[in-house]
Design a protein around this motif. Sequence first.
Motif, PDB file in Angstrom:
ATOM      1  N   PHE A 521       0.473  -1.447  -0.069  1.00 10.31           N
ATOM      2  CA  PHE A 521       0.164   0.089   0.301  1.00 10.31           C
ATOM      3  C   PHE A 521       0.805   1.674  -0.037  1.00 10.31           C
ATOM      4  N   ILE A 522       1.724   1.191   1.251  1.00 11.72           N
ATOM      5  CA  ILE A 522       2.853   2.496   0.950  1.00 11.72           C
ATOM      6  C   ILE A 522       3.243   2.383  -0.562  1.00 11.72           C
ATOM      7  N   LYS A 523       3.877   1.676  -1.099  1.00 15.09           N
ATOM      8  CA  LYS A 523       4.271   1.090  -2.472  1.00 15.09           C
ATOM      9  C   LYS A 523       3.531   2.004  -3.384  1.00 15.09           C
ATOM     10  N   LEU A 524       2.260   2.001  -3.280  1.00 11.24           N
ATOM     11  CA  LEU A 524       1.399   2.610  -4.857  1.00 11.24           C
ATOM     12  C   LEU A 524       0.885   4.019  -4.152  1.00 11.24           C
ATOM     13  N   GLY A 525       1.341   4.283  -2.371  1.00  9.34           N
ATOM     14  CA  GLY A 525       0.849   5.808  -2.891  1.00  9.34           C
ATOM     15  C   GLY A 525       0.111   6.091  -1.426  1.00  9.34           C
ATOM     16  N   PHE A 526      -0.459   5.206  -0.991  1.00  7.42           N
ATOM     17  CA  PHE A 526      -1.480   5.445   0.057  1.00  7.42           C
ATOM     18  C   PHE A 526      -1.688   5.810   0.832  1.00  7.42           C
ATOM     19  N   SER A 527      -1.971   7.035   1.224  1.00  4.86           N
ATOM     20  CA  SER A 527      -2.290   8.207   2.659  1.00  4.86           C
ATOM     21  C   SER A 527      -2.199   7.073   3.892  1.00  4.86           C
ATOM     22  N   SER A 528      -1.913   8.190   4.788  1.00  9.68           N
ATOM     23  CA  SER A 528      -1.761   7.122   6.347  1.00  9.68           C
ATOM     24  C   SER A 528      -3.965   7.442   6.251  1.00  9.68           C
ATOM     25  N   VAL A 559      15.953   6.771   8.350  1.00  8.29           N
ATOM     26  CA  VAL A 559      15.704   7.010   7.466  1.00  8.29           C
ATOM     27  C   VAL A 559      13.906   6.663   6.919  1.00  8.29           C
ATOM     28  N   ASN A 560      13.027   7.266   6.179  1.00  8.11           N
ATOM     29  CA  ASN A 560      12.209   7.495   6.026  1.00  8.11           C
ATOM     30  C   ASN A 560      11.344   6.261   5.504  1.00  8.11           C
ATOM     31  N   LEU A 561      10.293   5.181   5.573  1.00  3.17           N
ATOM     32  CA  LEU A 561      10.121   4.438   5.340  1.00  3.17           C
ATOM     33  C   LEU A 561       9.356   5.127   3.954  1.00  3.17           C
ATOM     34  N   ASP A 562       8.545   5.609   3.871  1.00  3.70           N
ATOM     35  CA  ASP A 562       7.706   6.370   2.229  1.00  3.70           C
ATOM     36  C   ASP A 562       8.771   6.092   0.829  1.00  3.70           C
ATOM     37  N   VAL A 563       9.860   6.793   1.604  1.00  2.00           N
ATOM     38  CA  VAL A 563      10.865   6.687   0.290  1.00  2.00           C
ATOM     39  C   VAL A 563      11.692   5.295   0.768  1.00  2.00           C
ATOM     40  N   PHE A 564      11.908   5.018   1.349  1.00  2.00           N
ATOM     41  CA  PHE A 564      12.002   3.510   0.927  1.00  2.00           C
ATOM     42  C   PHE A 564      12.032   2.567   0.101  1.00  2.00           C
ATOM     43  N   VAL A 566       9.813   3.214  -2.143  1.00  2.00           N
ATOM     44  CA  VAL A 566       9.278   3.344  -2.754  1.00  2.00           C
ATOM     45  C   VAL A 566      10.616   3.436  -4.749  1.00  2.00           C
ATOM     46  N   CYS A 567      11.787   3.784  -3.603  1.00  2.00           N
ATOM     47  CA  CYS A 567      12.918   3.433  -3.906  1.00  2.00           C
ATOM     48  C   CYS A 567      12.891   1.778  -4.591  1.00  2.00           C
ATOM     49  N   PRO A 569      12.875  -1.876  -5.074  1.00  2.00           N
ATOM     50  CA  PRO A 569      13.888  -2.549  -5.031  1.00  2.00           C
ATOM     51  C   PRO A 569      14.968  -1.619  -5.941  1.00  2.00           C
ATOM     52  N   ARG A 570      14.962  -0.951  -6.939  1.00  2.00           N
ATOM     53  CA  ARG A 570      15.461   0.005  -7.880  1.00  2.00           C
ATOM     54  C   ARG A 570      16.208   1.255  -6.767  1.00  2.00           C
ATOM     55  N   LYS A 571      16.717   0.514  -6.396  1.00  2.00           N
ATOM     56  CA  LYS A 571      17.298   1.926  -5.550  1.00  2.00           C
ATOM     57  C   LYS A 571      18.023   2.706  -6.598  1.00  2.00           C
ATOM     58  N   MET A 572      18.855   2.431  -7.124  1.00  2.00           N
ATOM     59  CA  MET A 572      20.169   3.004  -8.267  1.00  2.00           C
ATOM     60  C   MET A 572      19.724   3.493  -8.712  1.00  2.00           C
ATOM     61  N   SER A 573      18.570   3.630  -9.637  1.00  2.00           N
ATOM     62  CA  SER A 573      17.656   5.025  -9.917  1.00  2.00           C
ATOM     63  C   SER A 573      17.070   5.879  -9.098  1.00  2.00           C
ATOM     64  N   CYS A 574      16.856   5.997  -7.870  1.00  2.00           N
ATOM     65  CA  CYS A 574      15.653   7.082  -6.577  1.00  2.00           C
ATOM     66  C   CYS A 574      17.155   7.808  -5.952  1.00  2.00           C
TER      67      CYS A 574
END
Length: 574
Positions: A521-528, A559-564, A566-567, A569-574
Motif C-alpha cells: 500500500f505504501i509503495k502504491l502511495g496510499f496516504s495514512s 530513514v524515511n520508510l515511504d521513500v525506502f 518507493v525506491c 528494489p530499484r535503489k540505484m534509480s532513486c
Amino acid sequence: MKKILLVWICFIYGLFFSCTQEIASDIFDRVERYMEICPDSALLLLNRIQHPEKLSGKQRADYALLLTQARDKNYLDSLQSDSLIKLAVDYYQDSDDKVRGGKALFYYGKVAVLHGDDEKAMQAYLDAQERLKGTKEYKLQAWIQEYIGRINDDQERYDMALDNYHKSIYYNKKADNTLGIVYAYRNIAWIYEVRQNSDSVNRYVEAGLSLLNGDSTSSIFPSLMQIKGVVESGKGNYLNAVSYFLAAIRCEKVVDSLPYYYMSLGDTYMKLGLFDKAEECFKNILSSKDILALSGAYNYFYLLEKEKMESGKSLYYKEISDSLLQIAQNETKRNKVLNVQKRNEIEKQQKEKDVLRQDSLIQLLGGIILLIFLFLLGLFFYIKMVKRIERNYRESLQKYTKQSRETIGANEQLISQYICQIEELKQKETLVLEASKEQIVRLEQEIQTLVEKNRLILENSYVDGLNVLRLLKEQLLIVENMTVIEKQQFLDYMDLLFDNFVTRLCTEYGLKESNLLLAAFIKLGFSSEELVILFDSELAAVRKRKQRLKGKLGLDNKVNLDVFLVCYPRKMSC
C-alpha cells in the motif's frame, strides 16, 4: 657471446637485489628508532618499501613484525592479520634472537585478541614470557603480564588477574616506566571496584594520581577520574561524581572511550533527577559504533521514558536496547564458533597432510619393491628366453609363418563382417534421423502450447490483481474482508508491476502477509488516512504498524520508510 650476456644479467640482478636488501635494512633501523616516539612516521617509512613480497628470510620476518607493531601503535586494528605476524613468529621460533622472538609472540597474541581468540592469545603471551626470560626487556614483559591480566579479568579470574597486574608493576619498576605502573594501578582498582572494596580502589587510584603529579594530559588520567566518579556515585556523593566524570570527558583524547564516560555521567544525572542533562549525555553516545555502548544508551532512554510515564516510547527503546545486546552476543558467539571451526579445520588439514605423507611413503616403498621384483623377473625370463631362442629359432619361424597366414585369413573374414555391419548401421541412422525430426516438431508444438497457457495465466492474474486494487482504491474493500485468494492476487499483481517487489521483501527480510500488504500500500502511495480505512483502525494504530515494519526492515530513525519502499528494489534509480 650468449654466456657473457647471461653473466652480465645475473650480475645486474644480484646488484639490484643487494641494493634493495640494503635499502630495506636502512629503513628497518630508522623504523625501530621512530616506533615509540613517532609511530605514524614509522608506518610511513614502512609503506615506502616497494615490493615487500620480494623480501626473504630475516628481512621478511622483520618487515612483518614492524608493520604489525606500527599498525598497533597507530590504532589500525582493522588492518591486522594473523597471517602477517605469523611469518615473524615462524621465523624466530628457532632463532637465537629471544627479544624479537618474544616480541613477535606478543603481537601475535594481540592480533589473536582482536580476532576474538583468547585461548590462542593466552598461549602466545605465555610463550612470549617464557622466551624473554633472562633478557632485560622489562617493559615488554610488563606489557605481557598486563595483557594476560586483561584476559583473566574478562573471564572473571580476578585473583589471577591481580597477580598478573602486580607482576606488571614489578617489571615496569625495573624498566623505570611510570606510566605503565599507573595503568597497572588503574586495572587493580577496577577489580576492587567489582569486589566493592572502595578503600582499596581509592588507595590504588590515589597512588596512580600521585605518580602522574597532576598531569591531566596523560592518557591514563581520564580513566582514573572515571573510577573516582564511580566510587563517589556508589557512596551517594553524586555531585562529586559528576565533577569527576566531567573531568574524564574533558581530558579524554580517545573518542571510543567517551561513550562509557557519558553513560556514567548520565546515570549520575538520573540519580540526581536531572533528566534533561541525562538525556543529553545519552544522545552523545548514539554516534558511537560500539554496539554495547549503544545498547546501554537505549536502555537508559527506556528508563528515562519510563520515568516520564511514556510507556510507548519506553517499550520502543527497550526493544532497540535488547536487539543491540542480542546482536553483540550473537557476534561474540559467532566469533567463538568461527575460531573453533578454524582450529578444527587446521587440525583436520594437518591430519590430512600426515595421512597423505604416510600414503606417499608407502606408495614409494611399494613402487621400489615392485620395480625390483619386475627387474629380477624380467632378467630371469630374458636369460631363459636367450637359451631357448638358439634351440627353437627354426621351429618358431615355421609356427610364426603358419599362424600369420591363419591370422590374415581370419582378419579378412572379420573385415567382410564389419563392412556389412557398417551398411546396416547407415540404414538405421537414416531411420533414426527422420524419427528425431518428427519428435522435435512435436516437442516444439508442446512448448508453444505451454507458453500460451502461461501467458493466459499471467493475463488473468494481472486482471484479477488490478480488480482487487480498484476495489481497495474505491474503499469498497478493506483488508479484514479480503479473502486469501484476493490477497494473493493483489500481491502477485504487485510483483508484476514492480519487479518482484513482494517476493524480494519476503526473501530478504522474511516479512509476513500483513507487513507485505502494508508495504505494498505504501509503495502504491496510499496516504495514512486511506490506510486507516483499509485496515479499519485508528491513525495511531497505522503509525504503530509502520514503525513495526520499519523495525522489520532494519531501518534507523533517520530513514524515511515511504521513500525506502518507493525506491525499493530499484535503489540505484532513486
